[in-house]
Design a protein around this motif. Structure first.
Motif, PDB file in Angstrom:
ATOM      1  N   VAL A 198      28.281  33.561   6.227  1.00 14.85           N
ATOM      2  CA  VAL A 198      27.559  32.281   6.190  1.00 14.85           C
ATOM      3  C   VAL A 198      26.875  32.067   7.521  1.00 14.85           C
ATOM      4  N   TRP A 199      27.428  32.274   8.713  1.00 13.03           N
ATOM      5  CA  TRP A 199      26.691  32.208   9.712  1.00 13.03           C
ATOM      6  C   TRP A 199      25.400  32.882   9.813  1.00 13.03           C
ATOM      7  N   SER A 202      22.598  31.596   7.534  1.00 11.07           N
ATOM      8  CA  SER A 202      22.287  30.216   8.304  1.00 11.07           C
ATOM      9  C   SER A 202      21.252  30.733   9.175  1.00 11.07           C
ATOM     10  N   LEU A 205      17.971  31.591   7.519  1.00 13.83           N
ATOM     11  CA  LEU A 205      17.424  30.427   6.945  1.00 13.83           C
ATOM     12  C   LEU A 205      16.760  29.593   8.167  1.00 13.83           C
ATOM     13  N   LEU A 222      19.737  22.237   7.648  1.00 16.46           N
ATOM     14  CA  LEU A 222      20.505  22.846   6.832  1.00 16.46           C
ATOM     15  C   LEU A 222      21.056  24.253   7.410  1.00 16.46           C
ATOM     16  N   ALA A 223      20.453  24.918   8.077  1.00 12.90           N
ATOM     17  CA  ALA A 223      20.720  26.098   8.548  1.00 12.90           C
ATOM     18  C   ALA A 223      21.924  25.859   9.698  1.00 12.90           C
ATOM     19  N   GLN A 224      21.535  24.780  10.442  1.00  8.07           N
ATOM     20  CA  GLN A 224      22.509  24.143  11.577  1.00  8.07           C
ATOM     21  C   GLN A 224      23.917  23.894  10.965  1.00  8.07           C
ATOM     22  N   GLY A 226      25.081  24.896   8.006  1.00  7.96           N
ATOM     23  CA  GLY A 226      25.727  26.138   7.419  1.00  7.96           C
ATOM     24  C   GLY A 226      26.312  27.065   8.643  1.00  7.96           C
ATOM     25  N   ALA A 227      25.644  27.305   9.821  1.00  7.83           N
ATOM     26  CA  ALA A 227      25.943  27.980  10.829  1.00  7.83           C
ATOM     27  C   ALA A 227      27.326  27.378  11.556  1.00  7.83           C
TER      28      ALA A 227
END
Length: 317
Positions: A198-199, A202, A205, A222-224, A226-227
Motif C-alpha cells: 500500500v505504501w 501510494s 500515485l 490520496l497518496a499521503q 494511503g502511505a
C-alpha cells in the motif's frame, strides 16, 4: 489658471501602427493584439454561486428523501423494483451531468461531476442487487463486481481531466476490486507485506500526481493518506520500518505542499507527520520525557523557521 487639454480618444489601431514604426512591436504582435481585442467580452456565467449552492442542496435533499423512502420499502419491492430505482438514479445522474457538462462553465462542470457521482452510485446499486441475487448473498463477488463497475464508469468519465470526484471514485473502485479479489482467493496477506505494498502504491500515485495525473493535488492527498495507512499497518509488527515509512511519507508530502503552495497537501502532511511522531515518541520515549522531547523539537523547528524568515527580511535587496 491652467486650462486642461481635452483628452484624446483611444485609437488602438493608430497606437499599434505607431509602436510598429518605433520598433516597440512587430507586425505579427500588432495583428495578434488587434485580434485579441476584437474578441467579444465573455458572457456572464449562467450558474451563479448562489444557484450552484442551491442546486447542490436540492440534489442532496432529493437523494436523502429518496433514500429514506427506499429504505422503508426496500424489503417489499423485490429485485425488479430495486433494479428500477438504481437504473432511474443512474439515468438521471448521467443524463443530467452530460447536459450540464455541455455548458462549459466551471460551476456547471462541478455540478455535472456531482451528478455523475450520483449516477455512478446508481450503477453500483444495480450491480450489487443483481450480483447478490445471482450469487446468493456472498460478499466478495459483490464487492469485486461493484468495484469493477465503479472503476470502469469513473475512469471513463475522468480520463485524466480535472474531475476530482471521478478520480476519487475510480481509486475507490480499484481498491474494492483488490479487496474483493483477495477475499475471494482466500489469500491471507501479512500486515507488513500489505502495508508495504500500500505504501509503495501510494508513493507511485504521489509521483503521478506531481507529474502527469490530474487533478494533481487530489492525487497527492490520496497518496499521503494511503502511505500513512500503509505505514500504520506495518508499525505493529515492524516498529522501525513502519515509523520510517510514515515519517518519510509525511515529510515528503509536507515539503511538496510547502514548495508548491498547496494548503491541502500541507495540512495532510502535517497531520501524517504528527501521527507518526506521536507513535514514535510513544514507542521509544514514555512518560514526561516524550512530551519534553516533542515540545523541544517543536520549539526548535519554529525557531529555525522564524530565524530564517527574519534573516531574509533583514538582508538588503
Amino acid at each position: 489658471m491652467a486650462v486642461r487639454a481635452p483628452e484624446e480618444s483611444w485609437d488602438l489601431e493608430g497606437h499599434l501602427e505607431a509602436w510598429v514604426r518605433e520598433g516597440i512591436l512587430d507586425e505579427e504582435q500588432a495583428r495578434r493584439i488587434l485580434a485579441r481585442e476584437a474578441l467579444p467580452a465573455p458572457a456572464p456565467p449562467r450558474l451563479s454561486v448562489g444557484a450552484e449552492l442551491a442546486a447542490y442542496l436540492g440534489v442532496v435533499l432529493v437523494v436523502a428523501g429518496a433514500g429514506v423512502v427506499t429504505n422503508r420499502v426496500w424489503g417489499d419491492i423485490g429485485v425488479g423494483g430495486r433494479v428500477a430505482i438504481g437504473l432511474l438514479s443512474a439515468t438521471l445522474g448521467f443524463v443530467g451531468g452530460w447536459l450540464l457538462s455541455r455548458v462549459g462553465e466551471s460551476g456547471t462542470s462541478r455540478l455535472a461531476s456531482f451528478l455523475w457521482l450520483c449516477g455512478t452510485a446508481g450503477s453500483a446499486m444495480v450491480t450489487a442487487v443483481l450480483v447478490d441475487r445471482l450469487d446468493h448473498g456472498r460478499a466478495w463477488p459483490t464487492v469485486l463486481t461493484v468495484g469493477a463497475v465503479v472503476a470502469a464508469v469513473s475512469l471513463g468519465l475522468w480520463r485524466n481531466r480535472e474531475r476530482p470526484l471521478q478520480f476519487v471514485s475510480a481509486v475507490a473502485g480499484v481498491v474494492m476490486v483488490v479487496a474483493g479479489a483477495l477475499n475471494g482467493t482466500g489469500w491471507a496477506v501479512h500486515p507488513v507485506a500489505a502495508g508495504t505494498v500500500v505504501w509503495a502504491a501510494s508513493v507511485a500515485l504521489a509521483v503521478g500526481g506531481a507529474t502527469v495525473l490530474r487533478p494533481g493535488v487530489v492525487a497527492v492527498v490520496l497518496a499521503q493518506l494511503g502511505a500513512t495507512f500503509g505505514a500504520l499497518l506495518v508499525t505493529p509488527d515492524q516498529h522501525a520500518l513502519g515509523l520510517t515509512l510514515g515519517l518519510v511519507a509525511g515529510a515528503a508530502g509536507l515539503g511538496y505542499g510547502v514548495g508548491r503552495r498547496e494548503p491541502p497537501v500541507v495540512v495532510v502532511g502535517v497531520l501524517a507527520f504528527f501521527s507518526m511522531t506521536v507513535r514514535l515518541l510513544g514507542l521509544y520515549l514514555r512518560g514526561p520525557a516524550a512530551a519534553l522531547v516533542s515540545v523541544l523539537l517543536g520549539v526548535a523547528l519554529v525557531s529555525v523557521a522564524l530565524w530564517r524568515t527574519w534573516g531574509r527580511r533583514a538582508r538588503p535587496h
